[in-house]
Design a protein around this motif. Structure first.
Motif, PDB file in Angstrom:
ATOM      1  N   ASP A  54      -1.726  -6.933  13.445  1.00 10.63           N
ATOM      2  CA  ASP A  54      -1.764  -5.956  12.355  1.00 10.63           C
ATOM      3  C   ASP A  54      -1.933  -6.691  11.037  1.00 10.63           C
ATOM      4  O   ASP A  54      -1.631  -7.888  10.923  1.00 10.63           O
ATOM      5  CB  ASP A  54      -0.475  -5.124  12.320  1.00 10.63           C
ATOM      6  CG  ASP A  54      -0.638  -3.848  11.501  1.00 10.63           C
ATOM      7  OD1 ASP A  54      -1.785  -3.482  11.168  1.00 10.63           O
ATOM      8  OD2 ASP A  54       0.389  -3.209  11.192  1.00 10.63           O
ATOM      9  N   SER A  55      -2.428  -5.953  10.043  1.00 13.06           N
ATOM     10  CA  SER A  55      -2.524  -6.475   8.685  1.00 13.06           C
ATOM     11  C   SER A  55      -2.252  -5.337   7.724  1.00 13.06           C
ATOM     12  O   SER A  55      -2.545  -4.167   8.022  1.00 13.06           O
ATOM     13  CB  SER A  55      -3.901  -7.101   8.415  1.00 13.06           C
ATOM     14  OG  SER A  55      -4.924  -6.125   8.542  1.00 13.06           O
ATOM     15  N   ILE A  56      -1.692  -5.672   6.571  1.00 10.16           N
ATOM     16  CA  ILE A  56      -1.318  -4.656   5.599  1.00 10.16           C
ATOM     17  C   ILE A  56      -1.404  -5.261   4.203  1.00 10.16           C
ATOM     18  O   ILE A  56      -1.057  -6.418   3.991  1.00 10.16           O
ATOM     19  CB  ILE A  56       0.116  -4.119   5.879  1.00 10.16           C
ATOM     20  CG1 ILE A  56       0.518  -3.060   4.863  1.00 10.16           C
ATOM     21  CG2 ILE A  56       1.124  -5.241   5.924  1.00 10.16           C
ATOM     22  CD1 ILE A  56       1.848  -2.405   5.151  1.00 10.16           C
ATOM     23  N   TYR A  57      -1.909  -4.464   3.257  1.00  5.26           N
ATOM     24  CA  TYR A  57      -1.928  -4.887   1.859  1.00  5.26           C
ATOM     25  C   TYR A  57      -0.679  -4.358   1.167  1.00  5.26           C
ATOM     26  O   TYR A  57      -0.306  -3.189   1.341  1.00  5.26           O
ATOM     27  CB  TYR A  57      -3.180  -4.376   1.156  1.00  5.26           C
ATOM     28  CG  TYR A  57      -4.436  -5.132   1.551  1.00  5.26           C
ATOM     29  CD1 TYR A  57      -4.755  -6.341   0.945  1.00  5.26           C
ATOM     30  CD2 TYR A  57      -5.283  -4.633   2.541  1.00  5.26           C
ATOM     31  CE1 TYR A  57      -5.897  -7.041   1.320  1.00  5.26           C
ATOM     32  CE2 TYR A  57      -6.422  -5.328   2.920  1.00  5.26           C
ATOM     33  CZ  TYR A  57      -6.727  -6.528   2.297  1.00  5.26           C
ATOM     34  OH  TYR A  57      -7.858  -7.211   2.670  1.00  5.26           O
ATOM     35  N   VAL A  58      -0.034  -5.228   0.385  1.00  8.55           N
ATOM     36  CA  VAL A  58       1.247  -4.893  -0.222  1.00  8.55           C
ATOM     37  C   VAL A  58       1.192  -5.135  -1.725  1.00  8.55           C
ATOM     38  O   VAL A  58       0.712  -6.181  -2.180  1.00  8.55           O
ATOM     39  CB  VAL A  58       2.387  -5.735   0.389  1.00  8.55           C
ATOM     40  CG1 VAL A  58       3.692  -5.524  -0.368  1.00  8.55           C
ATOM     41  CG2 VAL A  58       2.556  -5.397   1.859  1.00  8.55           C
ATOM     42  N   ASP A  59       1.681  -4.160  -2.481  1.00  7.88           N
ATOM     43  CA  ASP A  59       1.960  -4.355  -3.907  1.00  7.88           C
ATOM     44  C   ASP A  59       3.314  -5.039  -3.989  1.00  7.88           C
ATOM     45  O   ASP A  59       4.349  -4.419  -3.747  1.00  7.88           O
ATOM     46  CB  ASP A  59       1.978  -3.007  -4.628  1.00  7.88           C
ATOM     47  CG  ASP A  59       2.245  -3.152  -6.127  1.00  7.88           C
ATOM     48  OD1 ASP A  59       2.667  -4.246  -6.573  1.00  7.88           O
ATOM     49  OD2 ASP A  59       2.058  -2.152  -6.849  1.00  7.88           O
ATOM     50  N   GLN A  60       3.323  -6.319  -4.303  1.00  9.36           N
ATOM     51  CA  GLN A  60       4.571  -7.063  -4.271  1.00  9.36           C
ATOM     52  C   GLN A  60       5.566  -6.640  -5.344  1.00  9.36           C
ATOM     53  O   GLN A  60       6.755  -6.949  -5.246  1.00  9.36           O
ATOM     54  CB  GLN A  60       4.299  -8.566  -4.379  1.00  9.36           C
ATOM     55  CG  GLN A  60       3.657  -9.170  -3.141  1.00  9.36           C
ATOM     56  CD  GLN A  60       3.755 -10.680  -3.135  1.00  9.36           C
ATOM     57  OE1 GLN A  60       3.618 -11.348  -4.166  1.00  9.36           O
ATOM     58  NE2 GLN A  60       4.001 -11.241  -1.960  1.00  9.36           N
ATOM     59  N   ASN A  61       5.106  -5.946  -6.357  1.00  7.71           N
ATOM     60  CA  ASN A  61       6.027  -5.486  -7.403  1.00  7.71           C
ATOM     61  C   ASN A  61       6.812  -4.257  -6.953  1.00  7.71           C
ATOM     62  O   ASN A  61       7.982  -4.096  -7.306  1.00  7.71           O
ATOM     63  CB  ASN A  61       5.237  -5.146  -8.674  1.00  7.71           C
ATOM     64  CG  ASN A  61       4.412  -6.319  -9.154  1.00  7.71           C
ATOM     65  OD1 ASN A  61       4.933  -7.333  -9.598  1.00  7.71           O
ATOM     66  ND2 ASN A  61       3.085  -6.185  -9.043  1.00  7.71           N
ATOM     67  N   GLN A  62       6.168  -3.406  -6.158  1.00  7.70           N
ATOM     68  CA  GLN A  62       6.793  -2.177  -5.710  1.00  7.70           C
ATOM     69  C   GLN A  62       7.913  -2.480  -4.712  1.00  7.70           C
ATOM     70  O   GLN A  62       7.676  -3.052  -3.655  1.00  7.70           O
ATOM     71  CB  GLN A  62       5.753  -1.263  -5.054  1.00  7.70           C
ATOM     72  CG  GLN A  62       6.257   0.118  -4.702  1.00  7.70           C
ATOM     73  CD  GLN A  62       6.510   0.960  -5.935  1.00  7.70           C
ATOM     74  OE1 GLN A  62       5.798   0.843  -6.934  1.00  7.70           O
ATOM     75  NE2 GLN A  62       7.515   1.810  -5.870  1.00  7.70           N
ATOM     76  N   GLY A  63       9.141  -2.117  -5.058  1.00  8.03           N
ATOM     77  CA  GLY A  63      10.263  -2.348  -4.159  1.00  8.03           C
ATOM     78  C   GLY A  63      10.729  -3.781  -4.094  1.00  8.03           C
ATOM     79  O   GLY A  63      11.519  -4.128  -3.206  1.00  8.03           O
ATOM     80  N   SER A  64      10.278  -4.630  -5.014  1.00  3.40           N
ATOM     81  CA  SER A  64      10.712  -6.027  -4.998  1.00  3.40           C
ATOM     82  C   SER A  64      12.214  -6.111  -5.252  1.00  3.40           C
ATOM     83  O   SER A  64      12.807  -5.277  -5.922  1.00  3.40           O
ATOM     84  CB  SER A  64       9.957  -6.834  -6.058  1.00  3.40           C
ATOM     85  OG  SER A  64      10.198  -6.312  -7.366  1.00  3.40           O
ATOM     86  N   GLY A  65      12.819  -7.142  -4.661  1.00  7.09           N
ATOM     87  CA  GLY A  65      14.264  -7.289  -4.751  1.00  7.09           C
ATOM     88  C   GLY A  65      15.004  -6.642  -3.598  1.00  7.09           C
ATOM     89  O   GLY A  65      16.215  -6.846  -3.438  1.00  7.09           O
ATOM     90  N   SER A  66      14.307  -5.850  -2.778  1.00  2.00           N
ATOM     91  CA  SER A  66      14.900  -5.188  -1.619  1.00  2.00           C
ATOM     92  C   SER A  66      14.033  -5.451  -0.396  1.00  2.00           C
ATOM     93  O   SER A  66      12.845  -5.778  -0.517  1.00  2.00           O
ATOM     94  CB  SER A  66      15.015  -3.679  -1.856  1.00  2.00           C
ATOM     95  OG  SER A  66      15.817  -3.392  -2.987  1.00  2.00           O
TER      96      SER A  66
END
Length: 206
Positions: free
Chosen positions: A160-172
């Motif tokens: 599988d592969s997925i693109y992630v916005d690393q800012n969204q939900g960061s810290g959790s």
């Protein structure tokens, strides 16, 4: 089961209440000779995580204690593994990466400037096969890429592969998906800067 007395004891049966416990009742009734013991397999099949409690009741012709109650307690936990950027033999990098004191787990995290095709890989093995929830964790950030490519591989083959916005939900802890992962086979979570971002100046791992 043990008979520490001087006379035979007949075990009429053993009762359990939970459907998660399985005991072969074909053994009963049975006779325990004096000063002998017998091991009976009791199988526990967990259906959920959390605390477990039940009672096991032994019925016999013991004139002093014909009904013995044994309390059964336990804590069911899902198997898991945590892979950190500081774990030797687990974490590797390609490209120029830097250390950050901003952390969400462990003592450090890592970052690379965008545009240099940087990537990192967490590789681990599991003791048990099953359906696993895979999560990512990085420090709280507002300047990371919104187009980080995560690739899940099993024994070198991408599943599988997925693109992630690393800012969204960061810290959790952030879910990347659920997958069947086999035991004792290398599993990797790869993080890639492949461009295509519209915000951010770095890509992060922790």
């Amino acid at each position: 089961l043990s008979n520490t007395g001087l006379n035979d004891i007949t075990i009429h049966g053993i009762e359990v209440h939970s459907e998660q416990l399985d005991l072969d009742t074909d053994y009963f009734p049975m006779v325990l000779r004096p000063m002998t013991d017998l091991e009976l397999p009791l199988v526990f099949v967990a259906t959920d995580h959390g605390p477990f409690h039940d009672s096991l009741v032994v019925y016999s012709d013991d004139p002093l204690n014909s009904r013995v109650v044994v309390e059964l307690t336990g804590q069911v936990e899902y198997p898991f593994v945590v892979a950190d950027n500081e774990d030797l033999g687990v974490y590797t990098e390609i490209g120029e990466w830097n250390t950050s004191v901003a952390v969400a787990h462990g003592n450090t995290s890592r970052y690379a400037w965008l545009g240099v095709n940087a990537s990192a890989k967490f590789q681990f093995t599991l003791d048990e096969s099953g359906i696993y929830h895979v999560f990512d964790l990085i420090p709280v950030t507002v300047n990371s890429t919104n187009h980080a490519l995560y690739i899940i591989t099993i024994s070198g083959f991408a599943v599988d592969s997925i693109y992630v916005d690393q800012n969204q939900g960061s810290g959790s802890w952030r879910s990347l998906g659920s997958y069947f992962l086999p035991r004792e086979i290398p599993v990797t979570v790869e993080v890639h800067d492949v461009g295509g971002n519209t915000t951010g100046s770095v890509i992060r791992t922790d």
